[in-house]
Design an enzyme around this catalytic site. Structure first.
Site, PDB file in Angstrom:
ATOM      1  CG  PHE A  29      18.829 -11.075  18.024  1.00 16.40           C
ATOM      2  CD1 PHE A  29      18.058  -9.915  17.699  1.00 16.40           C
ATOM      3  CD2 PHE A  29      19.860 -11.348  17.696  1.00 16.40           C
ATOM      4  CE1 PHE A  29      18.937  -8.908  16.729  1.00 16.40           C
ATOM      5  CE2 PHE A  29      20.669 -10.656  16.891  1.00 16.40           C
ATOM      6  CZ  PHE A  29      20.178  -9.283  16.223  1.00 16.40           C
ATOM      7  CB  ILE A  35      21.099  -6.110  22.933  1.00 13.42           C
ATOM      8  CG1 ILE A  35      19.706  -6.132  22.770  1.00 13.42           C
ATOM      9  CG2 ILE A  35      21.379  -6.676  24.468  1.00 13.42           C
ATOM     10  CD1 ILE A  35      18.874  -7.269  22.882  1.00 13.42           C
ATOM     11  N   GLY A  36      21.529  -3.115  21.061  1.00  6.91           N
ATOM     12  CA  GLY A  36      21.781  -2.730  19.804  1.00  6.91           C
ATOM     13  C   GLY A  36      20.501  -1.920  19.360  1.00  6.91           C
ATOM     14  CG  ASN A  54      15.818   8.456  17.597  1.00  4.20           C
ATOM     15  OD1 ASN A  54      15.566   9.181  16.639  1.00  4.20           O
ATOM     16  ND2 ASN A  54      16.995   8.039  17.793  1.00  4.20           N
ATOM     17  CB  THR A  83      16.828   3.989  17.134  1.00  2.00           C
ATOM     18  OG1 THR A  83      15.787   4.841  17.915  1.00  2.00           O
ATOM     19  CG2 THR A  83      18.344   4.445  17.359  1.00  2.00           C
ATOM     20  CD  GLN A  98      14.103  -2.050  18.184  1.00  2.00           C
ATOM     21  OE1 GLN A  98      13.761  -3.076  18.770  1.00  2.00           O
ATOM     22  NE2 GLN A  98      13.706  -0.873  19.137  1.00  2.00           N
ATOM     23  N   GLY A 128       6.593  -0.235  22.980  1.00  2.00           N
ATOM     24  CA  GLY A 128       7.700  -1.110  22.679  1.00  2.00           C
ATOM     25  C   GLY A 128       7.516  -1.728  21.516  1.00  2.00           C
ATOM     26  N   GLY A 151      10.213  -3.851  19.683  1.00  4.59           N
ATOM     27  CA  GLY A 151      11.298  -5.006  18.754  1.00  4.59           C
ATOM     28  C   GLY A 151      10.958  -6.188  18.509  1.00  4.59           C
ATOM     29  CD  GLU A 152      10.503  -9.334  21.938  1.00  4.28           C
ATOM     30  OE1 GLU A 152      10.664 -10.302  21.173  1.00  4.28           O
ATOM     31  OE2 GLU A 152      11.095  -8.651  22.725  1.00  4.28           O
TER      32      GLU A 152
END
Lengths: 214, 718
Positions: B220, B446-447, B611, B614, B618, B682, B684-685
């Site tokens: 993270f 990282i995941g 995908n 996944t 997230q 993107g 993730g954040e």
């Protein structure tokens, strides 16, 4: 990682890049992950053969401790007060159970002792010498325990680090309560932290495993 | 598209549910020694005496490294490096490393290292520290004057405590030397960064250092910077001539890798009575260390988010005797959004305009900062979709107007935004004569599922079944790729994989296009495609050859390319951002102050989804991070000693299974041909950015109490 070596070799000698390819067959991804990192010597045989220094160990004054782990009798040299987790990870090479908080609050180190989850990070090994210890490695032979299967189907893993503790905890729940309701799942599973926070899928996977087990 | 956008089970799933995935300190190395770090117990001063003689006499102890005998590195950096001098810069600073045969011996010996300090009084109280103005864009328009002249005004101050990433895997490394060649298994988000650092530290060529990070148990942001411990592990391994495993304890992690800085903000908004923003001044300050300036874009995200002619975003740093902060999921953006999106909510009550409506009134159709168009922006659609799913039209405007039995019910909303970045990245592909492919790039996973999405992109662009593709990463033996951070990996590495697949096709065409008698004789590269294991003409699918036959025809066993992708020049003409609208329901037990986040609907527009499985993972994780940030997480500091106090998972609270009820994440797909060829932005954040504000806004709607200091704990409602 055999393959990576091929690439390394290819870079070194462009003139004859194909020798390695014929020598080593294609290894599917999962196989690579499951066999190769297990033993660094596989990746790099030179590491063992070129070792010049002798093992430096103090004279062994530790008592020998017998354990029953994943259905096998094992004996280790360890101080009786050593946490079970360190014996499993460092002496027996069972790295499925994880170190994370070290104070038995996060659940990453959960293993079964006689079917009950215990936090192995603060359980002295001497306390479990009479018990049957099961780690994630011993939960099923091929990753086909109903909880593991449901875990894949519901796509629970993200980083993966907490998964062993989660799965062992979930397996315990379902062994004792084949059809838990949501509140029972929350109450049982809140003991195990997941920082990727895939909790919603954990709950769904447990419900799925319960349903499939009917 | 055959694979992209379709659900595919994680390729690393089995390894992760069977305990076979190996993390940094889990590799079997021959005869390892163990390191344990001794930390300073004071926050500022000098080590006046350090006596290791008692510890050295213990059985099993191999070596104790201190600033007196450790290698001095010549790397030029302002980042903290361990054991370089007797100066103490923060409490918890590593000041010795004990190396022993077993972990227990090392830890026990660490307790016997005797240290004396020449102490000084540390300064960590944020209200009381030196405040330095940091760089930043010039004001837009005349913010102060226009604010003063606005008919409706609000002004409020907000604060966020220090927070820690607390990934489940503690930071650690396994290091060993073979001659002057160093191998390090590290918990890292960027193997190349660690390689460069180790090469400079030991004065050896980069090629002599191999950094490997195949699995990372969450990070993270905490493994984006080079941390101090890989150097210590490598140094110890060199000293004792054995492989060394070094893992931080949970407590050591709190000072071992940085944290989300303490943040204080003041937001002033001036608006017309119609709701139109006239001026925004968003001022912020975050803490840093005394030896390094760590800055975030805390106050800047709003500048591209709302149409507002006058805008200022001054930003300051507070120098403290604490370790340097670092990036933590959605750095800057989530902190800034908490203040700005709370302030807009406050303004909505002042104006008596629905908070969704108020945001739409001030919607920016083009980037208000630069005037450039957005490459795509489906935030409006996110509001529409999210509001519908949530049932927002049933919301009663007044605070304390909705109930569920004894519980107060509150509905809140906020916007999240994050840049759609892309960095240069390199990928390598080898397609073999058995129809399989090996694809690799030196990034990390990282995941979030990089292994899986890159496999999907390779499968799509090579026309090969994903089962026949092996994607490898996390090794400096692989071509250079950016660190995993900033939500750039799929856009960057995915583009490299896609580009490399194009070059593979070019090589395949070259093998047969000049061969008379083959189906593809005379084919041009532009007119070909790779589909289902075949190379064929776009214009005439009947002219097709199996890829394995192409290789056979060309007399080669494989084709291989390495390809570097870069952000396109076209991108520069646009502003590229991802957006999301968040809707949150809380239920509050007023007599106990207990808040439950009972429902979250998050609608996100972040380009193409590779995908969904996944991606949703997230997004849900990001929402739960928002719950933690809003209601639970805080690292408390005892300012008398400059010491972090809540340094374990009992005192530092993170969400557990029982804190998470209904979380629905939806994607509003954007077809964006500008950001990159695959249209990836993107996420993730982004999924976290608006959540803390939305929760705090919902708490206000439920209770009529505006909590401006996170976390919103029960005591603040009583």
């Amino acid at each position: 990682m055999h393959e990576r070596k091929i690439w390394r070799r290819t870079q070194e000698s462009n003139s004859n890049p194909t020798n390695w390819d014929t020598a080593i067959p294609f290894i599917p991804f999962i196989t690579v992950l499951t066999i190769d990192p297990e033993n660094l010597a596989l990746r790099n045989p030179a590491l063992i053969s070129s070792r010049k220094h002798p093992p430096i160990r103090p004279k062994n004054e530790m008592p020998e401790i017998s354990l029953n782990v994943n259905g096998k009798k094992m004996s280790v040299d360890a101080d009786p007060s050593t946490p079970l987790l360190w014996v499993l990870r460092e002496k027996l090479g069972l790295t499925g159970p994880k170190y994370s908080c070290g104070i038995a609050v996060c659940g990453a180190c959960m293993v079964h002792v006689d079917g009950k989850t215990v936090p192995s990070c603060n359980t002295p090994v001497s306390e479990v010498m009479d018990g049957e210890i099961t780690t994630i490695e011993g939960l099923s032979e091929n990753g086909d325990h109903p909880v593991q299967k449901a875990w894949i189907e519901e796509q629970v893993p993200q980083c993966g680090y907490c998964q062993s503790g989660q799965i062992m905890r979930a397996a315990e729940l379902l062994a004792n309560k084949p059809n838990p309701n949501r509140q029972e799942i929350f109450d049982h599973m809140k003991r195990v932290l997941c920082r990727c926070a895939t909790y919603y899928r954990i709950v769904k996977a447990i419900e799925k495993a319960a349903k499939d087990g009917e | 598209m055959k694979y992209i956008g379709k659900e595919m089970s994680r390729v690393d799933g089995v390894a992760k549910v069977t305990g076979r995935a190996k993390y940094a300190v889990e590799y079997k190395v021959n005869d390892p020694a163990y390191g344990y770090i001794v930390q300073s117990t004071v926050a500022k001063g000098r080590i006046s005496k350090i006596d290791t003689s008692k510890a050295e006499k213990l059985p099993g102890v191999l070596k104790i490294l201190t600033h007196q005998n450790a290698l001095k590195v010549e790397e030029e950096t302002r980042q903290f490096r361990a054991l370089q001098s007797d100066t103490v810069l923060f409490c918890g600073q590593p000041i010795a490393l004990v190396v022993a045969d077993t972990f227990e011996q090392a830890r026990y010996a660490a307790n016997l290292v005797e240290i004396e300090y020449a102490k000084e009084q540390p300064s960590t109280d944020f209200s009381d520290t030196e405040r330095v103005q940091s760089r930043g864009p010039a004001p837009r328009g005349k913010p102060a004057e226009e604010l003063a002249g606005s008919p409706v005004k609000i002004e409020a101050e907000y604060s966020i405590p220090i927070e820690h990433h607390n990934p489940m895997e503690p930071h650690g490394a396994t290091a060993f030397w073979e001659g002057d060649k160093l191998t390090v298994f590290d918990k890292s988000q960027g193997v190349y960064g660690v390689r460069g650092h180790l090469s400079r530290s030991f004065g050896i060529p980069e090629g002599n250092v191999n950094v490997i990070s195949l699995f990372v148990g969450g990070a993270f942001g905490s493994s984006l910077n080079v941390n101090y411990y890989p150097f210590l592990a490598a140094l110890a391994a060199r000293e004792v001539k054995r492989p060394v495993k070094l893992s931080l304890t949970r407590r050591q992690m709190f000072t071992g890798h940085g944290y989300r800085p303490y943040t204080t903000q003041k937001v002033s908004i001036g608006a017309e009575s119609t709701g139109k923003f006239r001026s925004i001044i968003h001022e912020g300050a975050t803490n840093t260390s005394t030896y390094e300036d760590f800055t975030e874009s805390t106050t800047r995200f709003g500048r591209t988010l709302y149409e507002c002619p006058n805008y200022d975003s001054p930003y300051y740093l507070l120098k403290t005797d604490l370790p340097t902060p670092t990036w933590m999921r959605a750095p800057g953006a989530v902190s800034g959004a908490f203040a700005l999106e709370s302030a807009i909510d406050e303004l909505s009550y002042e104006l008596k305009i629905d908070p969704v409506e108020l945001r739409l009134i001030n919607y920016a159709d083009k980037d208000p900062e630069t005037g450039r168009p957005f490459s795509s922006k489906a935030l409006k659609e996110c509001f529409t979709a999210g509001a519908k799913k949530f049932g927002w039209e049933k919301r009663k405007f007044a605070p304390r107007s909705m109930r569920d039995g004894d519980l107060l019910v509150g509905w809140g909303t906020a916007v999240g935004t994050w840049g759609a970045f892309q960095a240069p990245a390199t990928a390598k592909i080898r397609v073999r004569n058995d129809g399989s492919a090996l694809v690799g790039s030196g990034t990390t996973d990282i995941g979030p599922g990089t292994y899986t999405v890159c496999t999907i992109i390779a499968a799509e662009s090579l026309g090969i079944d994903p089962k026949k593709i092996e994607f490898v990463l996390g090794d400096t033996e692989l071509p250079r790729a950016p660190s995993q951070g900033g939500s750039i990996t799929t856009a960057s590495v995915g583009s490299a994989v896609y580009g490399a697949a194009g070059e593979i096709r070019r090589k395949l065409v070259d093998l047969v296009a000049r061969k008379e008698g083959t189906a593809l004789f005379g084919a041009s590269f532009e007119d070909t495609e790779l589909v289902d294991g075949n190379l064929r003409l776009k214009s005439d699918a009947s002219r097709s050859m199996r890829v394995v036959d192409v290789l056979k025809e060309g007399g080669v066993e494989f084709v291989e390319v390495e390809y570097q992708s870069r952000p396109s020049a076209e991108r520069q003409k646009y502003t590229t951002m991802a957006h999301g609208a968040q809707f949150v329901e809380v239920k509050v037990d007023e007599s106990l102050g207990i808040i439950k986040v009972t429902r979250v609907v998050e609608a996100t527009a972040c380009g193409r989804i590779i995908n969904p499985l996944t991606s949703h993972s997230q997004e849900m994780g990001g929402v739960v991070w928002g719950i933690g940030m809003a209601l639970q997480e805080a690292t408390e500091i005892d300012h008398r000693y400059g010491k972090m106090m809540t340094t374990n998972l009992a005192d530092y609270h993170v969400p557990v299974a029982a804190d998470v009820f209904s979380v629905e994440t939806d994607f509003v797909e954007e077809k964006d041909e500008i950001v990159n060829e695959l249209g990836i932005k993107g996420m993730g954040e982004l999924c976290l950015v608006g959540i803390p504000a939305a929760i705090a806004n919902a708490v206000y709607h439920a209770t009529g109490k505006r909590v401006r200091d996170l976390p919103v704990t029960p005591d603040k409602l009583l």
